[in-house]
Design an enzyme around this catalytic site. Structure first.
Site, PDB file in Angstrom:
ATOM      1  N   GLY A 299     -18.211  19.133   8.097  1.00 51.94           N
ATOM      2  CA  GLY A 299     -16.929  18.495   7.797  1.00 51.94           C
ATOM      3  C   GLY A 299     -15.814  18.892   8.753  1.00 51.94           C
ATOM      4  O   GLY A 299     -14.857  18.143   8.943  1.00 51.94           O
TER       5      GLY A 299
ATOM      6  N   GLU B   1     -20.219  13.738   9.277  1.00 52.84           N
ATOM      7  CA  GLU B   1     -19.212  13.355   8.270  1.00 52.84           C
ATOM      8  C   GLU B   1     -18.039  12.679   8.957  1.00 52.84           C
ATOM      9  O   GLU B   1     -17.157  13.341   9.439  1.00 52.84           O
ATOM     10  CB  GLU B   1     -18.728  14.574   7.515  1.00 52.84           C
ATOM     11  CG  GLU B   1     -19.829  15.253   6.712  1.00 52.84           C
ATOM     12  CD  GLU B   1     -19.314  16.454   5.922  1.00 52.84           C
ATOM     13  OE1 GLU B   1     -18.140  16.472   5.518  1.00 52.84           O
ATOM     14  OE2 GLU B   1     -20.102  17.382   5.733  1.00 52.84           O
TER      15      GLU B   1
ATOM     16  N   TYR C 279     -17.080  26.765  -4.950  1.00 50.90           N
ATOM     17  CA  TYR C 279     -15.641  26.890  -4.753  1.00 50.90           C
ATOM     18  C   TYR C 279     -14.948  25.907  -5.684  1.00 50.90           C
ATOM     19  O   TYR C 279     -15.590  24.998  -6.227  1.00 50.90           O
ATOM     20  CB  TYR C 279     -15.251  26.579  -3.291  1.00 50.90           C
ATOM     21  CG  TYR C 279     -15.551  25.161  -2.876  1.00 50.90           C
ATOM     22  CD1 TYR C 279     -16.830  24.791  -2.489  1.00 50.90           C
ATOM     23  CD2 TYR C 279     -14.557  24.184  -2.914  1.00 50.90           C
ATOM     24  CE1 TYR C 279     -17.123  23.481  -2.140  1.00 50.90           C
ATOM     25  CE2 TYR C 279     -14.839  22.866  -2.567  1.00 50.90           C
ATOM     26  CZ  TYR C 279     -16.128  22.526  -2.186  1.00 50.90           C
ATOM     27  OH  TYR C 279     -16.414  21.228  -1.852  1.00 50.90           O
TER      28      TYR C 279
ATOM     29  N   TRP D  60     -23.126  24.892  -1.591  1.00 49.64           N
ATOM     30  CA  TRP D  60     -22.176  24.955  -0.481  1.00 49.64           C
ATOM     31  C   TRP D  60     -21.054  25.870  -0.934  1.00 49.64           C
ATOM     32  O   TRP D  60     -20.340  25.490  -1.854  1.00 49.64           O
ATOM     33  CB  TRP D  60     -21.616  23.569  -0.123  1.00 49.64           C
ATOM     34  CG  TRP D  60     -20.560  23.730   0.926  1.00 49.64           C
ATOM     35  CD1 TRP D  60     -19.213  23.866   0.716  1.00 49.64           C
ATOM     36  CD2 TRP D  60     -20.757  23.843   2.337  1.00 49.64           C
ATOM     37  NE1 TRP D  60     -18.565  24.060   1.913  1.00 49.64           N
ATOM     38  CE2 TRP D  60     -19.477  24.048   2.914  1.00 49.64           C
ATOM     39  CE3 TRP D  60     -21.884  23.812   3.164  1.00 49.64           C
ATOM     40  CZ2 TRP D  60     -19.308  24.205   4.292  1.00 49.64           C
ATOM     41  CZ3 TRP D  60     -21.700  23.962   4.524  1.00 49.64           C
ATOM     42  CH2 TRP D  60     -20.416  24.150   5.070  1.00 49.64           C
TER      43      TRP D  60
END
Ligand SMILES: *[C@@H]1O[C@H](CO)[C@@H](O)[C@H](O)[C@H]1NC(C)=O
Ligand SMILES: *[C@@H]1O[C@H](CO)[C@@H](O)[C@H](O)[C@H]1NC(C)=O
Length: 380
Positions: free
Chosen positions: A101, A143, A262, A354
């Site tokens: 990303g 991405e 997260y 992730w």
């Protein structure tokens, strides 16, 4: 006596058959995790016993040569990646992850995919690099493709990549490199359709990024759930992503569900209005970055230090916590358990995290691994 001998030999052949069916180059169960070199988690400290596949992130595309390259500061650890994680778990498989990303030159992927020569440079260099560094596979995180032409070329790239990987395996007598991708949670991103037939045919599996649905960065005015498993109203959720990929034509057994380690922290407009979709004004200062994200480990510390109230939403699967004007949506043990159970129940290939440095003492990684269990294949 005779009967029990017969029974045990039937049971034996049953398990022998299972072994045969699932040992030869098949990927039975994916307990995946991404590791970032600059995440603060030293390679030696990865508890690889909790994973079957570890993704080493990220290699980059050189926009001049169209070759895959590794930043100078990453080279030592990438070279040691496979041997290091295999010390604790000799059967762990590793993949070199490409792009991401925050890739510096996202446009370069579309340019590379445009011509046969540039695609060949990329493909050949990727296979060479993966073999040189001892990885078992390659993982593309583009991405995202930005146009219909990009999407078409992405499909062509995959056809050629798969052919090259199979040819290299035949010539070298080795198992073919794995080929995977991290993709948007649904098969349509920015109003563009992925080249689904090529995706389904050429990837060993795809990692669905079932998170970032809402974030203070681009959804600032109200608190929201960034990685919910269910969404009965708007159908923006992990389960909806799985359904749409299956409907588009990717086999269920090629899908791997992403779980974020997260959360996102919003600033509440009024500390007394602290529910889901409460008025907010962008990111909270407890987040150390512009996007408003905050790691699971930081969230756990925050909850203790500020005595935040925690709420589990079992309807959509996820947690929030709040204290003063700060509001955070995140995953914790119960939502991870539910997501993994759901992924397994729907017949997915597995799950991935992730990213693993954001965990606290491997709590989420262990929860996910134990929930999935040792192997699902004996039951299928
Ligand atoms: C989101 O964050 C990026 C930096 O990561 C920043 O460039 C961008 O302006 C932010 N967008 C908004 C709407 O805050
Ligand atoms: C849980 O999510 C549902 C669906 O968005 C919502 O209607 C409900 O109010 C939420 N409950 C809590 C406690 O946040």
């Amino acid at each position: 006596m005779a009967n029990s001998i017969k029974l045990s030999s039937i049971i034996f052949s049953f398990f022998f058959l299972q072994q045969l069916l699932f040992s030869n180059g098949q990927n039975n169960d994916i307990k995946g995790g991404y590791w970032l070199r600059d995440s603060g988690l030293p390679l030696n400290n990865i508890d690889s016993t909790l994973f079957t596949h570890l993704f080493c992130a990220f290699a980059d595309l050189n926009s001049q040569s169209n070759q895959l390259i590794i930043k100078p500061e990453d080279q030592d650890s990438f070279r040691q990646f496979t041997s290091t994680v295999q010390q604790k778990n000799p059967s762990a498989k590793t993949l070199l992850s490409i792009g991401g990303g925050d890739a510096p030159n996202k446009r370069a992927y579309g340019v590379m995919a445009r011509t046969p020569n540039s695609r060949k440079s990329f493909i050949d260099s990727s296979i060479r690099l993966a073999r040189q560094l001892g990885f078992h596979g390659l993982d593309l995180d583009w991405e995202y493709p930005e146009s219909a032409t990009d999407m078409t070329n992405f499909g062509i790239l995959l056809n050629e990549w798969r052919t090259a990987i199979n040819t290299e395996a035949r010539n070298s007598g080795r198992a073919p490199l794995l080929l995977t991708a991290a993709v948007f949670y649904s098969p349509r991103v920015n109003n563009l359709d992925y080249p689904v037939p090529s995706v389904a045919r050429n990837f060993d599996w795809i990692n669905l990024m079932a998170y970032d649905f809402y974030a203070p960065n681009w959804s600032a005015s109200q608190t929201n759930s960034h990685a919910q498993l269910f969404d009965p109203v708007n159908h923006v959720s992990g389960s909806d992503g799985i359904t749409t990929w299956i409907q588009a034509g990717v086999p269920t057994q090629k899908l791997v569900l992403g779980i974020p380690f997260y959360g996102y922290a919003w600033q509440l407009v009024n500390a007394n209005i602290h529910g889901l979709r409460a008025p907010a004004s962008g990111k909270s200062s407890v987040s150390p970055n512009n996007e408003g994200s905050i790691t699971y480990s930081q969230i756990q510390n925050y909850i203790v230090q500020s005595r935040a109230t925690t709420v589990y939403n079992a309807t959509i699967v996820g947690y929030y916590c709040y204290s003063g004007n700060t509001w955070i949506w995140y995953d914790d043990t119960q939502s991870v358990r539910n997501k993994v159970t759901y992924a397994k129940g729907r017949g997915l290939l597995g799950y991935f995290a992730w990213h693993i440095a954001q965990d606290q003492n491997w709590v989420l990684s262990r929860t996910a691994s134990q929930t999935w269990g040792a192997s699902s294949q004996a039951m299928k």
